[in-house]
Motif scaffolding. Structure first.
Motif, mmCIF file in Angstrom:
data_model
loop_
_atom_site.group_PDB
_atom_site.id
_atom_site.type_symbol
_atom_site.label_atom_id
_atom_site.label_comp_id
_atom_site.label_asym_id
_atom_site.label_seq_id
_atom_site.Cartn_x
_atom_site.Cartn_y
_atom_site.Cartn_z
ATOM 1 N N LYS A 47 -0.182 12.368 -9.401
ATOM 2 C CA LYS A 47 -1.019 13.585 -9.120
ATOM 3 C C LYS A 47 -0.104 15.013 -9.159
ATOM 4 O O LYS A 47 -0.675 15.836 -9.562
ATOM 5 C CB LYS A 47 -1.586 13.182 -7.882
ATOM 6 C CG LYS A 47 -2.632 12.292 -7.837
ATOM 7 C CD LYS A 47 -3.265 11.803 -6.411
ATOM 8 C CE LYS A 47 -4.209 12.831 -6.089
ATOM 9 N NZ LYS A 47 -5.105 12.495 -5.053
ATOM 10 N N THR A 60 -3.656 1.166 -8.692
ATOM 11 C CA THR A 60 -3.898 2.223 -8.201
ATOM 12 C C THR A 60 -3.950 3.108 -9.662
ATOM 13 O O THR A 60 -3.369 2.672 -10.585
ATOM 14 C CB THR A 60 -2.840 3.030 -7.335
ATOM 15 O OG1 THR A 60 -3.279 4.369 -6.934
ATOM 16 C CG2 THR A 60 -1.564 3.287 -8.102
ATOM 17 N N ARG A 85 1.058 6.925 -6.793
ATOM 18 C CA ARG A 85 -0.120 7.736 -6.753
ATOM 19 C C ARG A 85 0.200 9.132 -6.676
ATOM 20 O O ARG A 85 -0.151 10.060 -7.356
ATOM 21 C CB ARG A 85 -1.246 7.195 -5.842
ATOM 22 C CG ARG A 85 -2.610 7.789 -6.283
ATOM 23 C CD ARG A 85 -3.576 7.215 -5.241
ATOM 24 N NE ARG A 85 -4.663 8.081 -5.142
ATOM 25 C CZ ARG A 85 -5.639 8.017 -6.176
ATOM 26 N NH1 ARG A 85 -5.516 7.691 -7.411
ATOM 27 N NH2 ARG A 85 -6.654 8.762 -6.074
ATOM 28 N N LYS A 86 0.819 9.425 -5.308
ATOM 29 C CA LYS A 86 1.118 10.888 -5.112
ATOM 30 C C LYS A 86 1.912 11.750 -6.278
ATOM 31 O O LYS A 86 1.609 12.865 -6.385
ATOM 32 C CB LYS A 86 2.153 10.943 -3.845
ATOM 33 C CG LYS A 86 2.412 12.236 -3.525
ATOM 34 C CD LYS A 86 3.297 12.246 -2.346
ATOM 35 C CE LYS A 86 4.106 13.270 -1.653
ATOM 36 N NZ LYS A 86 5.305 13.458 -2.611
ATOM 37 N N ASN A 87 3.053 10.854 -6.771
ATOM 38 C CA ASN A 87 3.792 11.668 -7.610
ATOM 39 C C ASN A 87 3.071 11.844 -9.059
ATOM 40 O O ASN A 87 3.246 12.703 -9.787
ATOM 41 C CB ASN A 87 5.127 10.819 -7.875
ATOM 42 C CG ASN A 87 6.064 11.112 -6.996
ATOM 43 O OD1 ASN A 87 6.354 12.341 -6.378
ATOM 44 N ND2 ASN A 87 6.978 10.270 -6.547
ATOM 45 N N ALA A 138 -4.530 7.432 -11.112
ATOM 46 C CA ALA A 138 -4.352 8.718 -10.762
ATOM 47 C C ALA A 138 -4.421 9.568 -11.972
ATOM 48 O O ALA A 138 -3.807 9.102 -13.215
ATOM 49 C CB ALA A 138 -3.221 8.994 -9.773
ATOM 50 N N ASN A 166 0.706 -1.254 -0.030
ATOM 51 C CA ASN A 166 -0.194 0.097 0.095
ATOM 52 C C ASN A 166 0.875 1.233 0.028
ATOM 53 O O ASN A 166 0.722 2.276 -0.623
ATOM 54 C CB ASN A 166 -1.183 -0.149 1.373
ATOM 55 C CG ASN A 166 -1.897 -0.878 1.189
ATOM 56 O OD1 ASN A 166 -2.222 -1.443 0.038
ATOM 57 N ND2 ASN A 166 -2.414 -1.474 2.253
ATOM 58 N N ASP A 167 2.038 1.351 0.668
ATOM 59 C CA ASP A 167 2.794 2.463 0.765
ATOM 60 C C ASP A 167 3.661 2.619 -0.583
ATOM 61 O O ASP A 167 3.679 3.730 -0.995
ATOM 62 C CB ASP A 167 3.860 2.296 1.966
ATOM 63 C CG ASP A 167 3.335 2.405 3.110
ATOM 64 O OD1 ASP A 167 2.172 2.847 3.398
ATOM 65 O OD2 ASP A 167 3.750 1.759 4.218
ATOM 66 N N LEU A 219 2.142 1.878 -3.660
ATOM 67 C CA LEU A 219 1.153 2.250 -4.294
ATOM 68 C C LEU A 219 0.900 4.043 -4.067
ATOM 69 O O LEU A 219 0.621 4.659 -5.051
ATOM 70 C CB LEU A 219 -0.058 1.435 -4.226
ATOM 71 C CG LEU A 219 0.177 0.141 -4.953
ATOM 72 C CD1 LEU A 219 -1.225 -0.514 -4.569
ATOM 73 C CD2 LEU A 219 0.246 0.232 -6.347
ATOM 74 N N GLU A 220 0.981 4.046 -2.826
ATOM 75 C CA GLU A 220 0.527 5.572 -2.492
ATOM 76 C C GLU A 220 1.720 6.453 -2.959
ATOM 77 O O GLU A 220 1.437 7.391 -3.298
ATOM 78 C CB GLU A 220 0.560 5.718 -0.949
ATOM 79 C CG GLU A 220 0.130 7.082 -0.507
ATOM 80 C CD GLU A 220 -0.968 7.867 -1.192
ATOM 81 O OE1 GLU A 220 -1.079 8.984 -1.242
ATOM 82 O OE2 GLU A 220 -1.977 6.933 -1.715
ATOM 83 N N ASN A 221 3.143 6.007 -2.968
ATOM 84 C CA ASN A 221 4.213 6.769 -3.501
ATOM 85 C C ASN A 221 3.771 7.172 -4.929
ATOM 86 O O ASN A 221 4.212 8.107 -5.559
ATOM 87 C CB ASN A 221 5.443 6.007 -3.270
ATOM 88 C CG ASN A 221 6.787 6.556 -3.609
ATOM 89 O OD1 ASN A 221 6.901 6.932 -4.834
ATOM 90 N ND2 ASN A 221 7.436 6.929 -2.749
#
Length: 135
Positions: A17, A128, A13-15, A130, A6-7, A9-11
Protein backbone atom coordinates in the motif's frame (compact mmCIF):
# COMPACT_ATOMS: atom_id res chain seq x y z
CA UNK A 1 10.39 -19.23 13.46
CA UNK A 2 9.35 -15.64 12.70
CA UNK A 3 6.01 -13.98 13.29
CA UNK A 4 2.59 -15.56 12.79
CA UNK A 5 0.83 -15.97 9.48
CA UNK A 6 -1.43 -12.94 9.94
CA UNK A 7 1.46 -10.68 10.99
CA UNK A 8 3.48 -11.77 7.96
CA UNK A 9 0.58 -10.98 5.63
CA UNK A 10 0.04 -7.61 7.30
CA UNK A 11 3.70 -6.69 6.81
CA UNK A 12 3.46 -7.45 3.08
CA UNK A 13 0.10 -5.66 2.70
CA UNK A 14 1.34 -2.52 4.48
CA UNK A 15 4.36 -2.21 2.20
CA UNK A 16 2.34 -2.85 -0.96
CA UNK A 17 0.00 0.00 0.00
CA UNK A 18 2.98 2.34 0.53
CA UNK A 19 4.83 1.30 -2.63
CA UNK A 20 5.29 3.47 -5.68
CA UNK A 21 5.76 0.46 -7.95
CA UNK A 22 6.78 -3.18 -8.26
CA UNK A 23 10.25 -3.84 -9.63
CA UNK A 24 10.49 -5.87 -12.84
CA UNK A 25 12.74 -8.39 -11.02
CA UNK A 26 9.73 -9.59 -9.03
CA UNK A 27 8.38 -13.09 -9.71
CA UNK A 28 5.97 -15.69 -8.35
CA UNK A 29 8.20 -16.29 -5.30
CA UNK A 30 9.87 -12.88 -4.96
CA UNK A 31 8.33 -9.44 -4.51
CA UNK A 32 10.46 -6.29 -4.80
CA UNK A 33 8.64 -3.06 -3.96
CA UNK A 34 9.89 0.47 -4.61
CA UNK A 35 8.86 2.79 -1.75
CA UNK A 36 9.43 6.55 -1.50
CA UNK A 37 12.38 7.36 0.76
CA UNK A 38 11.72 9.50 3.84
CA UNK A 39 13.83 12.21 5.47
CA UNK A 40 14.33 12.56 9.24
CA UNK A 41 11.03 14.48 9.53
CA UNK A 42 9.10 11.71 7.76
CA UNK A 43 8.69 13.68 4.54
CA UNK A 44 9.05 12.02 1.15
CA UNK A 45 12.34 12.69 -0.64
CA UNK A 46 11.47 13.35 -4.28
CA UNK A 47 12.77 10.78 -6.81
CA UNK A 48 14.62 8.72 -4.16
CA UNK A 49 13.42 5.20 -3.33
CA UNK A 50 13.90 2.40 -0.81
CA UNK A 51 13.34 -1.27 -1.63
CA UNK A 52 11.26 -3.83 0.28
CA UNK A 53 12.14 -7.39 -0.73
CA UNK A 54 10.13 -10.50 0.10
CA UNK A 55 11.49 -13.87 -0.92
CA UNK A 56 10.95 -17.54 -0.22
CA UNK A 57 14.17 -19.11 1.04
CA UNK A 58 13.73 -22.83 1.56
CA UNK A 59 10.75 -23.12 3.90
CA UNK A 60 10.97 -19.52 5.11
CA UNK A 61 9.56 -16.17 4.00
CA UNK A 62 12.22 -13.49 4.44
CA UNK A 63 11.76 -9.70 4.43
CA UNK A 64 14.59 -7.30 3.68
CA UNK A 65 14.30 -3.53 3.69
CA UNK A 66 17.03 -1.76 1.75
CA UNK A 67 16.94 2.01 2.21
CA UNK A 68 18.61 4.45 -0.16
CA UNK A 69 21.70 6.13 1.33
CA UNK A 70 19.71 9.42 1.60
CA UNK A 71 16.77 7.78 3.39
CA UNK A 72 16.24 8.11 7.15
CA UNK A 73 14.71 4.62 7.27
CA UNK A 74 16.75 1.77 8.73
CA UNK A 75 17.68 -1.42 6.92
CA UNK A 76 15.99 -4.62 8.08
CA UNK A 77 16.49 -8.32 7.50
CA UNK A 78 13.75 -10.39 9.15
CA UNK A 79 12.46 -13.92 9.01
CA UNK A 80 8.71 -13.33 8.64
CA UNK A 81 7.59 -16.92 9.02
CA UNK A 82 8.82 -20.48 8.79
CA UNK A 83 7.09 -23.72 7.77
CA UNK A 84 6.37 -22.19 4.37
CA UNK A 85 5.00 -24.74 1.95
CA UNK A 86 4.20 -22.35 -0.89
CA UNK A 87 4.45 -18.64 -1.71
CA UNK A 88 2.71 -17.14 -4.71
CA UNK A 89 2.87 -13.46 -5.64
CA UNK A 90 0.47 -12.47 -8.43
CA UNK A 91 0.35 -9.16 -10.27
CA UNK A 92 -2.77 -7.49 -11.67
CA UNK A 93 -3.80 -4.34 -13.52
CA UNK A 94 -6.59 -1.95 -12.44
CA UNK A 95 -9.35 -4.21 -13.81
CA UNK A 96 -7.92 -7.42 -12.33
CA UNK A 97 -6.18 -8.89 -15.36
CA UNK A 98 -2.79 -10.59 -14.85
CA UNK A 99 0.18 -8.44 -15.90
CA UNK A 100 3.95 -8.46 -15.58
CA UNK A 101 5.24 -7.26 -12.18
CA UNK A 102 6.41 -3.87 -13.50
CA UNK A 103 2.88 -3.11 -14.80
CA UNK A 104 1.09 -4.15 -11.61
CA UNK A 105 -1.41 -1.95 -9.82
CA UNK A 106 -2.54 -4.71 -7.42
CA UNK A 107 -0.45 -7.43 -5.83
CA UNK A 108 -1.85 -10.61 -4.30
CA UNK A 109 0.06 -12.94 -1.98
CA UNK A 110 -1.05 -16.49 -1.28
CA UNK A 111 0.91 -18.09 1.55
CA UNK A 112 0.66 -21.72 2.61
CA UNK A 113 2.25 -22.97 5.84
CA UNK A 114 2.60 -26.65 6.69
CA UNK A 115 3.59 -27.87 10.14
CA UNK A 116 3.48 -31.04 12.16
CA UNK A 117 0.35 -31.41 14.29
CA UNK A 118 0.18 -34.58 16.37
CA UNK A 119 0.69 -37.58 14.10
CA UNK A 120 0.02 -35.64 10.92
CA UNK A 121 0.44 -32.24 9.35
CA UNK A 122 -1.64 -29.09 9.46
CA UNK A 123 -1.80 -26.74 6.50
CA UNK A 124 -2.83 -23.09 6.83
CA UNK A 125 -3.46 -21.04 3.73
CA UNK A 126 -4.03 -17.30 3.73
CA UNK A 127 -4.10 -14.57 1.11
CA UNK A 128 -3.88 -10.82 1.06
CA UNK A 129 -4.24 -8.35 -1.78
CA UNK A 130 -3.51 -4.65 -1.89
CA UNK A 131 -3.36 -1.80 -4.34
CA UNK A 132 -0.17 0.21 -4.84
CA UNK A 133 -0.37 3.79 -3.62
CA UNK A 134 0.37 5.32 -7.02
CA UNK A 135 -1.39 3.69 -9.93
Amino acid sequence: QGVGLNDALENVRKNIKEAQSVEATSSAETLVLKLPSLDLSGNVIANIFDLALYTKEGNKLRYRFLPDSQSARKSQDLLLTGNVNNVLFQYFDAVGLPVSPAQAVNVKLSLSLRQRAGNGFETNIATTEARLRND
